[in-house]
Scaffold this motif. Structure first.
Motif, PDB file in Angstrom:
ATOM      1  N   HIS A   3       0.774  -1.136   0.224  1.00 40.07           N
ATOM      2  CA  HIS A   3      -0.104  -0.115   0.067  1.00 40.07           C
ATOM      3  C   HIS A   3       0.767   1.374  -0.076  1.00 40.07           C
ATOM      4  CE1 HIS A   3      -4.315  -1.382   1.206  1.00 40.07           C
ATOM      5  NE2 HIS A   3      -3.884  -1.989   0.434  1.00 40.07           N
ATOM      6  N   ARG A   4       1.987   1.408   0.816  1.00 39.84           N
ATOM      7  CA  ARG A   4       2.699   2.649   0.920  1.00 39.84           C
ATOM      8  C   ARG A   4       3.364   2.789  -0.522  1.00 39.84           C
ATOM      9  NH1 ARG A   4       5.394   5.492   4.471  1.00 39.84           N
ATOM     10  NH2 ARG A   4       7.386   6.484   3.883  1.00 39.84           N
ATOM     11  N   THR A  34      -6.065   1.765  -3.258  1.00 42.01           N
ATOM     12  CA  THR A  34      -5.976   1.550  -1.673  1.00 42.01           C
ATOM     13  C   THR A  34      -7.215   2.140  -1.180  1.00 42.01           C
ATOM     14  OG1 THR A  34      -4.851   3.781  -1.235  1.00 42.01           O
ATOM     15  CG2 THR A  34      -3.375   1.634  -1.825  1.00 42.01           C
ATOM     16  N   ALA A  37      -7.594   5.214   4.882  1.00 41.83           N
ATOM     17  CA  ALA A  37      -6.747   4.976   6.154  1.00 41.83           C
ATOM     18  C   ALA A  37      -5.504   4.515   5.872  1.00 41.83           C
ATOM     19  CB  ALA A  37      -7.540   3.821   6.887  1.00 41.83           C
ATOM     20  N   SER A  38      -5.291   4.127   4.589  1.00 44.26           N
ATOM     21  CA  SER A  38      -3.733   3.771   4.492  1.00 44.26           C
ATOM     22  C   SER A  38      -2.691   4.953   4.285  1.00 44.26           C
ATOM     23  CB  SER A  38      -3.644   3.126   2.899  1.00 44.26           C
ATOM     24  OG  SER A  38      -4.345   1.884   3.033  1.00 44.26           O
ATOM     25  N   GLY A  40      -3.242   7.836   6.066  1.00 45.62           N
ATOM     26  CA  GLY A  40      -2.838   8.170   7.476  1.00 45.62           C
ATOM     27  C   GLY A  40      -1.976   7.155   8.113  1.00 45.62           C
ATOM     28  N   TYR A  41      -2.139   5.963   7.804  1.00 46.86           N
ATOM     29  CA  TYR A  41      -1.322   4.836   8.504  1.00 46.86           C
ATOM     30  C   TYR A  41       0.182   5.044   7.832  1.00 46.86           C
ATOM     31  CZ  TYR A  41       0.543   0.433   9.503  1.00 46.86           C
ATOM     32  OH  TYR A  41       1.620  -0.635  10.083  1.00 46.86           O
ATOM     33  N   HIS A  42       0.480   5.105   6.437  1.00 41.75           N
ATOM     34  CA  HIS A  42       1.755   5.237   5.932  1.00 41.75           C
ATOM     35  C   HIS A  42       2.440   6.456   5.957  1.00 41.75           C
ATOM     36  CE1 HIS A  42       1.706   0.964   4.797  1.00 41.75           C
ATOM     37  NE2 HIS A  42       0.504   1.004   4.408  1.00 41.75           N
TER      38      HIS A  42
END
Length: 196
Positions: A3-4, A34, A37-38, A40-42
């Motif tokens: 995802h990153r 993606t 949420a990905s 913010g997470y990455h």
């Protein structure tokens, strides 16, 4: 790719198509396949992701600058010479049509920087890397071997020329300064300084 990486590649495509300010988080998610949420997470935020994507695009542009790398040719003039100066600037100018969207985005960020403090901070830090990355093209010293004074003087000089040259080439390519004119200007400045 994870995802990153997908987010970064999607963000780069969005930036090239829409620019920084018009790209939304949903655009990036759609382009990358993606989810919101990905981001913010990455990356912490959409702006941080877009800043990283922009930096990645600029780094790719730098690969085009060296006549012996992306320019398809081979650097023939000795490092540190006026001939090398002209060779590198000719290669940089040659890259403008391929990199126009990235340079336009650069000036979009300059104009809007006050509205994007998080992005401005990241890009200010990246400028130091840009200064150290451009110097070896001219002086032949590997980037890892450059001292801080060289980066702070020669790097700033070349970066300033680069930014001014890009403004000219984006605004009016027909009247923009070419590599020979830039080199002759420097030659005359050097000759004038020697007279003092």
């Amino acid at each position: 790719m994870g995802h990153r990486e997908d987010l970064l590649e999607g963000a780069k495509r969005c930036l090239l198509e829409k620019g920084f300010l018009r790209t939304t988080a949903r655009d990036v998610v759609k382009e990358s396949g993606t989810n919101l949420a990905s981001i913010g997470y990455h990356y912490g935020s959409k702006d941080a992701l877009l800043a990283q994507a922009y930096i990645s695009l600029i780094e790719g542009v730098g690969d085009d600058f060296d006549p012996g790398w992306g320019g398809g040719g081979e650097a023939t003039a000795p490092a540190g010479s006026l001939e090398r100066f002209q060779e590198v600037w000719a290669s940089i100018i040659d890259s403008v049509p391929r990199t126009r969207a990235i340079w336009l985005m650069s000036f979009e960020l300059v104009v809007q920087g006050d509205r994007l403090p998080e992005v401005r901070k990241l890009l200010a830090e990246a400028q130091e890397e840009g200064r150290s990355g451009i110097v070896p093209l001219f002086n032949g010293v590997p980037e890892a071997e450059l001292d801080k004074e060289t980066v702070d003087t020669e790097g700033r000089f070349y970066q300033t020329l680069l930014n001014g040259l890009m403004v000219q080439w984006l605004f009016d390519p027909e009247t923009a300064t070419d590599a020979a004119q830039l080199t002759e200007g420097l030659r005359r400045v050097i000759a004038g300084a020697k007279k003092e």
